[in-house]
Design a protein around this motif. Structure first.
Motif, PDB file in Angstrom:
ATOM      1  N   VAL A  28       0.859  -1.090   0.095  1.00  0.00           N
ATOM      2  CA  VAL A  28       0.080   0.196   0.050  1.00  0.00           C
ATOM      3  C   VAL A  28       1.007   1.122   0.024  1.00  0.00           C
ATOM      4  O   VAL A  28       0.530   2.388  -0.880  1.00  0.00           O
ATOM      5  CB  VAL A  28      -0.971   0.147   1.264  1.00  0.00           C
ATOM      6  N   ILE A  29       1.808   1.363   0.730  1.00  0.00           N
ATOM      7  CA  ILE A  29       2.894   2.392   0.844  1.00  0.00           C
ATOM      8  C   ILE A  29       3.547   2.639  -0.492  1.00  0.00           C
ATOM      9  O   ILE A  29       3.580   3.683  -1.017  1.00  0.00           O
ATOM     10  CB  ILE A  29       3.820   2.116   2.185  1.00  0.00           C
ATOM     11  N   GLY A  30       4.121   1.678  -1.305  1.00  0.00           N
ATOM     12  CA  GLY A  30       4.594   1.539  -2.375  1.00  0.00           C
ATOM     13  C   GLY A  30       3.456   2.155  -3.631  1.00  0.00           C
ATOM     14  O   GLY A  30       4.125   2.797  -4.335  1.00  0.00           O
ATOM     15  N   LEU A  31       2.488   1.835  -3.387  1.00  0.00           N
ATOM     16  CA  LEU A  31       1.412   2.246  -4.393  1.00  0.00           C
ATOM     17  C   LEU A  31       1.217   3.889  -4.226  1.00  0.00           C
ATOM     18  O   LEU A  31       0.477   4.417  -5.095  1.00  0.00           O
ATOM     19  CB  LEU A  31       0.201   1.408  -4.507  1.00  0.00           C
ATOM     20  N   SER A  32       1.408   4.372  -2.742  1.00  0.00           N
ATOM     21  CA  SER A  32       0.920   5.522  -2.696  1.00  0.00           C
ATOM     22  C   SER A  32       1.838   6.609  -2.680  1.00  0.00           C
ATOM     23  O   SER A  32       1.602   8.043  -2.587  1.00  0.00           O
ATOM     24  CB  SER A  32       0.397   5.533  -0.934  1.00  0.00           C
ATOM     25  N   VAL A  33       3.188   6.413  -2.891  1.00  0.00           N
ATOM     26  CA  VAL A  33       4.302   7.332  -3.060  1.00  0.00           C
ATOM     27  C   VAL A  33       4.701   7.459  -4.390  1.00  0.00           C
ATOM     28  O   VAL A  33       4.367   6.708  -5.170  1.00  0.00           O
ATOM     29  CB  VAL A  33       5.775   7.116  -2.008  1.00  0.00           C
ATOM     30  N   ARG A  34       5.530   8.669  -4.659  1.00  0.00           N
ATOM     31  CA  ARG A  34       5.824   8.695  -5.802  1.00  0.00           C
ATOM     32  C   ARG A  34       7.361   8.241  -6.387  1.00  0.00           C
ATOM     33  O   ARG A  34       7.659   7.946  -7.368  1.00  0.00           O
ATOM     34  CB  ARG A  34       6.101  10.300  -6.030  1.00  0.00           C
ATOM     35  N   THR A  35       8.175   7.855  -5.280  1.00  0.00           N
ATOM     36  CA  THR A  35       9.486   7.285  -5.614  1.00  0.00           C
ATOM     37  C   THR A  35       9.818   6.260  -4.839  1.00  0.00           C
ATOM     38  O   THR A  35       9.229   6.227  -3.711  1.00  0.00           O
ATOM     39  CB  THR A  35      10.682   8.542  -5.547  1.00  0.00           C
ATOM     40  N   PRO A  36      10.654   5.523  -5.325  1.00  0.00           N
ATOM     41  CA  PRO A  36      10.963   4.235  -4.470  1.00  0.00           C
ATOM     42  C   PRO A  36      11.749   4.494  -3.458  1.00  0.00           C
ATOM     43  O   PRO A  36      11.685   3.927  -2.095  1.00  0.00           O
ATOM     44  CB  PRO A  36      12.033   3.382  -5.427  1.00  0.00           C
ATOM     45  N   GLU A  37      12.498   5.778  -3.386  1.00  0.00           N
ATOM     46  CA  GLU A  37      13.240   6.170  -2.053  1.00  0.00           C
ATOM     47  C   GLU A  37      12.199   6.555  -1.112  1.00  0.00           C
ATOM     48  O   GLU A  37      12.344   6.202   0.345  1.00  0.00           O
ATOM     49  CB  GLU A  37      14.024   7.572  -2.526  1.00  0.00           C
ATOM     50  N   ALA A  38      11.108   7.109  -1.471  1.00  0.00           N
ATOM     51  CA  ALA A  38      10.126   7.705  -0.400  1.00  0.00           C
ATOM     52  C   ALA A  38       9.567   6.258   0.262  1.00  0.00           C
ATOM     53  O   ALA A  38       9.226   6.238   1.317  1.00  0.00           O
ATOM     54  CB  ALA A  38       9.121   8.586  -1.175  1.00  0.00           C
ATOM     55  N   ALA A  39       9.412   5.331  -0.524  1.00  0.00           N
ATOM     56  CA  ALA A  39       8.613   4.039   0.005  1.00  0.00           C
ATOM     57  C   ALA A  39       9.717   3.398   0.702  1.00  0.00           C
ATOM     58  O   ALA A  39       9.203   2.897   1.835  1.00  0.00           O
ATOM     59  CB  ALA A  39       8.453   3.053  -1.482  1.00  0.00           C
ATOM     60  N   THR A  40      11.105   3.455   0.538  1.00  0.00           N
ATOM     61  CA  THR A  40      11.770   2.779   1.373  1.00  0.00           C
ATOM     62  C   THR A  40      11.783   3.424   2.947  1.00  0.00           C
ATOM     63  O   THR A  40      11.540   2.913   3.920  1.00  0.00           O
ATOM     64  CB  THR A  40      13.551   2.982   0.921  1.00  0.00           C
ATOM     65  N   SER A  41      12.204   4.805   2.841  1.00  0.00           N
ATOM     66  CA  SER A  41      11.933   5.486   4.050  1.00  0.00           C
ATOM     67  C   SER A  41      10.509   5.511   4.698  1.00  0.00           C
ATOM     68  O   SER A  41      10.241   5.378   5.967  1.00  0.00           O
ATOM     69  CB  SER A  41      12.299   6.985   4.091  1.00  0.00           C
ATOM     70  N   GLY A  42       9.586   5.525   3.775  1.00  0.00           N
ATOM     71  CA  GLY A  42       8.184   5.736   4.524  1.00  0.00           C
ATOM     72  C   GLY A  42       7.918   4.188   4.945  1.00  0.00           C
ATOM     73  O   GLY A  42       7.017   3.980   5.586  1.00  0.00           O
ATOM     74  N   GLY A  43       8.481   3.199   4.253  1.00  0.00           N
ATOM     75  CA  GLY A  43       8.463   1.951   4.780  1.00  0.00           C
ATOM     76  C   GLY A  43       8.975   1.529   6.047  1.00  0.00           C
ATOM     77  O   GLY A  43       8.481   0.676   6.755  1.00  0.00           O
ATOM     78  N   LEU A  44       9.936   2.401   6.571  1.00  0.00           N
ATOM     79  CA  LEU A  44      10.829   2.122   7.509  1.00  0.00           C
ATOM     80  C   LEU A  44      10.496   2.999   8.860  1.00  0.00           C
ATOM     81  O   LEU A  44      10.026   2.215  10.041  1.00  0.00           O
ATOM     82  CB  LEU A  44      12.102   2.197   7.247  1.00  0.00           C
ATOM     83  N   ILE A  45      10.017   4.087   8.630  1.00  0.00           N
ATOM     84  CA  ILE A  45      10.074   5.097   9.795  1.00  0.00           C
ATOM     85  C   ILE A  45       9.009   4.743  10.919  1.00  0.00           C
ATOM     86  O   ILE A  45       9.571   4.409  11.932  1.00  0.00           O
ATOM     87  CB  ILE A  45       9.621   6.408   9.232  1.00  0.00           C
ATOM     88  N   TRP A  46       7.780   4.244  10.241  1.00  0.00           N
ATOM     89  CA  TRP A  46       6.797   3.850  11.332  1.00  0.00           C
ATOM     90  C   TRP A  46       6.955   2.498  11.993  1.00  0.00           C
ATOM     91  O   TRP A  46       6.338   2.271  13.124  1.00  0.00           O
ATOM     92  CB  TRP A  46       5.458   3.925  10.628  1.00  0.00           C
ATOM     93  N   LEU A  47       8.139   1.819  11.425  1.00  0.00           N
ATOM     94  CA  LEU A  47       8.354   0.494  11.962  1.00  0.00           C
ATOM     95  C   LEU A  47       9.024   0.603  13.381  1.00  0.00           C
ATOM     96  O   LEU A  47       8.822  -0.271  14.336  1.00  0.00           O
ATOM     97  CB  LEU A  47       9.182  -0.505  11.151  1.00  0.00           C
ATOM     98  N   PHE A  48       9.884   1.575  13.489  1.00  0.00           N
ATOM     99  CA  PHE A  48      10.522   1.873  14.603  1.00  0.00           C
ATOM    100  C   PHE A  48       9.666   1.942  16.183  1.00  0.00           C
ATOM    101  O   PHE A  48       9.907   1.234  16.804  1.00  0.00           O
ATOM    102  CB  PHE A  48      11.491   3.106  14.611  1.00  0.00           C
TER     103      PHE A  48
END
Lengths: 281, 352
Positions: A178-198
């Motif tokens: 869902v995050i990957g389909l919502s953001v514009r770049t792969p970079e954003a998906a990487t950080s967006g995919g990690l931040i909330w996991l902490f």
């Protein structure tokens, strides 16, 4: 239009379920080939949890009170379930980045123009991530054994714990989709995919005994879906530090972990497939 | 009977931007329609609507005899799409890419493999078949993308700016491939910003601007709309411009236009080569030295300019092969039209 009927003939419609499975496997194979050609990604995915094992066991090891003792050996056994669970959830970032990359490069457009099962691109990706997670977990378990982690239960229970871990990881990759389909770049998906996991993995019983937290935080930790998997693993491995909290997920961690994972898959798969259907690069 | 690609009143809005404002198209089976227009005109949105990627707000679309809105999956079996960017997995080899797409078109693994072999040969990629697509040049990737789109030999093909970003040699090669394809009976809708490309490949051209088809016809018909032939003269010395102008006025059928900085004079004429010879003789008699002279038929640039009041702008950052389009570039004069420029800025089509 004879050409049309020709095209239809070679691509005769099949049973939708078989087609869905077949398409997912074709996409999964593609992603696995991809992963095998970018081995550095797999290696970095391995280094991180190994680093966590070493850092936590040797830096925090002597100062953590688990079940009334600060023995670093006890903490090491306590820690592993937490590290295993955290590692499987980190697959979220990989799935998200991979899907965002496909969007970015126009591959999602190509897939969407093909007569393939609608969810197959995402299912294929999450299945490939599951394979990678299993590999990471295997290597991590070997390292854990080397630093002194042991299980004290039956083979079946240990296997069950790893099964729960894989299911949790698989569920989390759908959040990544869902995050990957919502953001514009792969970079954003990487950080967006990690931040909330902490916060999710730290406000839990993974690295400290939640009994020592302030009451409201302990409450959050006890009901955190992630904690349920950690608690279930500790129980199934026979490792120390099993929480005695009377919160339902802590009392029935295996069930809680199963229910949470299935719920996450049901919700986030629906969201992801809906997003995919209207995806615009 | 509607053609292999048929659209009626397609409308698509994004927020308050009307990307498609009632597009009508009709492409007879086995022909090529060139959808010509500047960035943001609605070309890509049209293709996305016709290939089931985007649902139009209203309108009707029929592709290969199938209703795009009601039978999207059946439509997908009958079309091939080659998007604006080569949609290949760069970590997969050329062979693996085509095979994967074949299997997702529901071909059996073995059939997909055999077909990949054929296509790699046909698209001159056999030598590179087992190398990851990452190592391919831009032209090779484009060919691979096209090969993948052709796995099931779909009766209807869509190509969105197939040669954008290619160097002249690769563009020529791709044109050859496209021509072969059309000879085989495929119906093709092709979008392009290159007037030369539409002129070269398309039977019919539809000019789009601001989400509407503003003109359609064959290249010749469109050129005829902007008037007939004209004589263009570039004089050697600036001071000769007034005399040259006098000479041309004597032969012309309309107003002579002068570009001071390039010393170029243009006048509409009738009479062809014979008249040109007379103009040259007369200029010579008057002692005017000329750098260049010629009889020019209107280019599609002229057509575009006369239809829209602005030139077909090509953004520099979007394509490195701009230089390849020198012929068009030379004809394109910057026409200031603040209203159009503003609209264009808002109407940013999906190019990322």
């Amino acid at each position: 239009m004879s050409a049309v009927t020709d095209a239809v003939r070679i691509t005769a419609p099949t049973n939708p379920v078989t087609q869905s499975i077949r398409d997912s496997l074709v996409v999964a194979k593609r992603n696995l080939i991809r992963m095998s050609r970018i081995p550095e990604m797999v290696i970095f995915g391995l280094i991180q949890p190994i680093m966590f094992v070493v850092l936590f066991s040797y830096v925090f090891g002597g100062s953590m009170n688990i079940g009334g003792t600060t023995d670093p050996g006890v903490y090491r056994e306590f820690l592993m379930a937490g590290i295993f669970a955290q590692t499987v959830t980190f697959a979220t970032a990989g799935a998200g980045a991979g899907i965002a990359d496909d969007m970015h490069k126009g591959l999602i457009d190509r897939f969407r123009s093909l007569p393939m099962a609608r969810g197959a691109v995402l299912t294929g990706r999450t299945l490939a991530d599951l394979v990678q997670t299993a590999l990471t977990l295997f290597v991590l378990a070997v390292v854990a054994l080397l630093v002194g982690w042991r299980t004290h239960t039956s083979f079946g229970e240990v296997l069950g714990a790893f099964g729960l871990l894989l299911l949790t990881g698989y569920a989390f990759t759908w959040i990544g989709a869902v995050i990957g389909l919502s953001v514009r770049t792969p970079e954003a998906a990487t950080s967006g995919g990690l931040i909330w996991l902490f916060p999710v993995t730290f406000v839990s019983n993974a690295f400290v005994d939640s009994a020592q937290m302030t009451p409201w935080l302990r409450h959050v930790a006890d009901w955190n879906p992630f904690s349920a998997t950690v608690q279930a693993c500790r129980q199934l491995f026979g490792n120390p530090g099993v929480s005695t909290s009377d919160a339902w997920p802590m009392q029935h961690p295996v069930w809680a972990s199963l229910i949470y994972s299935i719920l996450i898959i049901a919700i986030f798969r629906t969201l992801a497939v809906r997003k995919y259907r209207s995806a615009t690069a | 009977m509607p053609g292999a690609i048929y659209a009626e009143g397609l409308v698509k809005t994004f927020g308050d931007v009307r990307a498609l404002d009632g597009v009508d198209l009709d492409v007879p089976e086995g022909t090529v329609l060139g959808l010509l227009g500047p960035n943001g005109a609605g070309k890509t949105t049209t293709v996305r609507c016709l290939t089931t990627l985007l649902r139009p707000d209203s309108g009707k679309a029929v592709v290969a005899g199938l209703d795009v809105l009601k039978q999207p999956n059946e439509v997908r079996r009958s079309i091939g799409l080659s998007g604006q960017f080569a949609a290949v997995d760069e970590y997969l080899t050329g062979r693996e890419n085509i095979q994967m797409v074949g299997q997702l078109y529901q071909m059996k693994a073995k059939a997909a493999k055999a077909r990949a072999e054929e296509l790699l040969e046909q698209f001159h990629l056999a030598d590179a078949a087992d190398r990851p697509a990452k190592t391919y040049s831009g032209g090779m990737r484009r060919r691979l993308d096209l090969a993948a789109a052709l796995v099931v030999s779909p009766p209807v093909m869509f190509m969105d700016e197939p040669t954008t970003g290619l160097d002249p040699r690769n563009r020529q090669q791709l044109w050859e491939v496209i021509k072969q394809l059309v000879l085989g009976g495929t119906t093709l809708l092709l979008t392009t910003q290159y007037l030369e490309e539409a002129d070269h490949l398309a039977h019919d051209i539809a000019v789009v601007d601001h989400g509407r088809v503003i003109a359609r016809g064959t290249s010749d018909q469109l050129k005829a709309r902007t008037g007939g032939e004209r004589v263009e003269v570039v004089v050697h010395e600036r001071e000769h411009i007034p005399t040259a102008r006098e000479v041309l006025a004597g032969f012309g059928k309309g107003e002579t236009t002068v570009e001071e900085h390039t010393r170029k004079l243009t006048v509409p004429v009738t009479g062809g080569a014979k008249l040109l010879a007379e103009v040259i003789r007369e200029l010579d008699v008057r002692g005017i030295e000329i750098d260049d002279i010629g009889l020019r038929r209107p280019t599609l640039d002229d057509v575009f300019l006369s239809l829209t009041g602005h030139v077909a702008e090509v953004k520099d950052d979007e394509n490195g092969a701009n230089g390849a389009n020198g012929a068009n570039g030379a004809a394109a004069k910057p026409v200031k039209d603040p209203k159009n420029a503003k609209d264009r800025g808002q109407k940013k089509e999906t190019t990322q």
